[in-house]
Design a protein around this motif. Structure first.
Motif, PDB file in Angstrom:
ATOM      1  N   ASP A 164       0.090 -50.273 -28.706  1.00 49.01           N
ATOM      2  CA  ASP A 164      -1.264 -50.802 -28.817  1.00 49.01           C
ATOM      3  C   ASP A 164      -1.836 -50.992 -27.415  1.00 49.01           C
ATOM      4  OD1 ASP A 164      -3.092 -53.484 -29.011  1.00 49.01           O
ATOM      5  OD2 ASP A 164      -3.260 -52.244 -30.821  1.00 49.01           O
ATOM      6  N   ALA A 165      -3.146 -50.855 -27.284  1.00 54.07           N
ATOM      7  CA  ALA A 165      -3.782 -50.968 -25.972  1.00 54.07           C
ATOM      8  C   ALA A 165      -3.503 -52.310 -25.303  1.00 54.07           C
ATOM      9  CB  ALA A 165      -5.285 -50.742 -26.103  1.00 54.07           C
ATOM     10  N   THR A 166      -3.320 -53.355 -26.108  1.00 56.16           N
ATOM     11  CA  THR A 166      -3.071 -54.679 -25.526  1.00 56.16           C
ATOM     12  C   THR A 166      -1.721 -54.757 -24.836  1.00 56.16           C
ATOM     13  OG1 THR A 166      -2.187 -55.454 -27.643  1.00 56.16           O
ATOM     14  CG2 THR A 166      -4.541 -55.822 -27.217  1.00 56.16           C
ATOM     15  N   ALA A 167      -0.811 -53.842 -25.160  1.00 56.86           N
ATOM     16  CA  ALA A 167       0.519 -53.853 -24.549  1.00 56.86           C
ATOM     17  C   ALA A 167       0.640 -52.890 -23.377  1.00 56.86           C
ATOM     18  CB  ALA A 167       1.568 -53.506 -25.605  1.00 56.86           C
ATOM     19  N   LEU A 168      -0.471 -52.222 -23.035  1.00 57.45           N
ATOM     20  CA  LEU A 168      -0.397 -51.170 -22.019  1.00 57.45           C
ATOM     21  C   LEU A 168      -0.024 -51.716 -20.643  1.00 57.45           C
ATOM     22  CD1 LEU A 168      -0.793 -48.225 -21.171  1.00 57.45           C
ATOM     23  CD2 LEU A 168      -3.229 -48.727 -20.839  1.00 57.45           C
ATOM     24  N   ASP A 169      -0.662 -52.790 -20.211  1.00 60.67           N
ATOM     25  CA  ASP A 169      -0.403 -53.318 -18.863  1.00 60.67           C
ATOM     26  C   ASP A 169       1.074 -53.650 -18.667  1.00 60.67           C
ATOM     27  OD1 ASP A 169      -3.003 -52.973 -18.185  1.00 60.67           O
ATOM     28  OD2 ASP A 169      -3.564 -55.091 -18.289  1.00 60.67           O
ATOM     29  N   ALA A 170       1.643 -54.313 -19.650  1.00 59.47           N
ATOM     30  CA  ALA A 170       3.052 -54.697 -19.540  1.00 59.47           C
ATOM     31  C   ALA A 170       3.953 -53.459 -19.530  1.00 59.47           C
ATOM     32  CB  ALA A 170       3.441 -55.629 -20.688  1.00 59.47           C
TER      33      ALA A 170
END
Length: 254
Positions: A164-170
């Motif tokens: 999911d895009a929300t997990a991209l940074d991590a």
């Protein structure tokens, strides 16, 4: 050459390079252009002591100006030595152990339909074109050397991660923290993060022993050319590179 380096069309022979915005990095660029165009070796100190085009031209005309050996493909020894820059990075890894300190990441956001097979082929083309991306650094009797692997044996694996895009940074942070093993692992990794059917982020992670900030533009350009060619069902028709980094290493040592 002064004007090109400073990005201006108006330059008088007596204008001071540093007064017009020149700095240490642009000085190195200027000296590189002088080497390439005029075949003469100057140092940064020469430019600081003669910071105008007129003064530097007089210095170039003096007997003390050094002519350089031409940079050309060199006969390769069985064990290609490391350049001073490579040796420093190799030594730091041996001193500190494998770590992510000298990783050079580049993340590309891709929109639209993605042909994963063409991307894999294009990355193979990229590594085939640039020997430094398929060079490992084993040792013989405690001395490191450059071992350039065959293109087919050094094709980078594309790790595909759906998230999911929300997990991209991590996920990017974890991937960038990879510790290269320089003796056995080629200094380039590729991770494709799939955010949706038409949205991806491609992370290209290189080690500084093979890449730097200046390398990212030609790397992205060559990958784009190769990907377009593979999408069209053919290999890229680019001209072979006139020299490789191993040739530069041998030239520099000479």
């Amino acid at each position: 050459l002064f004007a090109q380096t400073l990005g201006t069309d108006h330059l008088d022979p007596d204008d001071n390079f540093f007064d017009l915005g020149g700095h240490s990095l642009s000085a190195v660029r200027l000296l590189s252009r002088i080497r390439t165009t005029l075949g003469t070796e100057l140092t940064v100190r020469d430019l600081f002591e003669a910071p105008t085009a007129a003064a530097l031209a007089r210095r170039l005309a003096s007997p003390s100006a050094g002519a350089r050996m031409p940079l050309a493909p060199a006969e390769r020894p069985d064990r290609i030595p490391l350049s001073p820059a490579q040796r420093r990075l190799w030594f730091l890894q041996r001193l500190e152990g494998p770590n992510a300190t000298y990783n050079v990441p580049m993340a590309l956001r891709l929109k639209g339909e993605l042909d994963l097979s063409a991307l894999r082929e294009a990355l193979g083309d990229l590594v085939e074109r640039h020997e430094s991306l398929r060079t490992v650094f084993p040792e013989a009797d405690g001395t490191p050397y450059q071992h350039i692997r065959d293109g087919d044996a050094a094709r980078p694996v594309v790790e595909v991660v759906e998230l999911d895009a929300t997990a991209l940074d991590a996920a990017l942070t974890r991937a960038v923290a990879h510790a290269f093993e320089l003796a056995t692992e080629i200094p380039l990794r590729a991770t494709l993060f799939v955010l949706g059917p038409d949205e991806h982020v491609l992370l290209l992670l290189a080690h500084h022993i093979a890449s730097d900030g200046w390398s990212t533009d030609p790397l992205a350009h060559d990958l784009s050319v190769a990907y377009a060619a593979r999408r069209a069902g053919r290999a890229p028709d680019w001209e072979p590179l006139p020299v490789q980094y191993a040739d530069y290493t041998l030239w520099q040592r000479g």
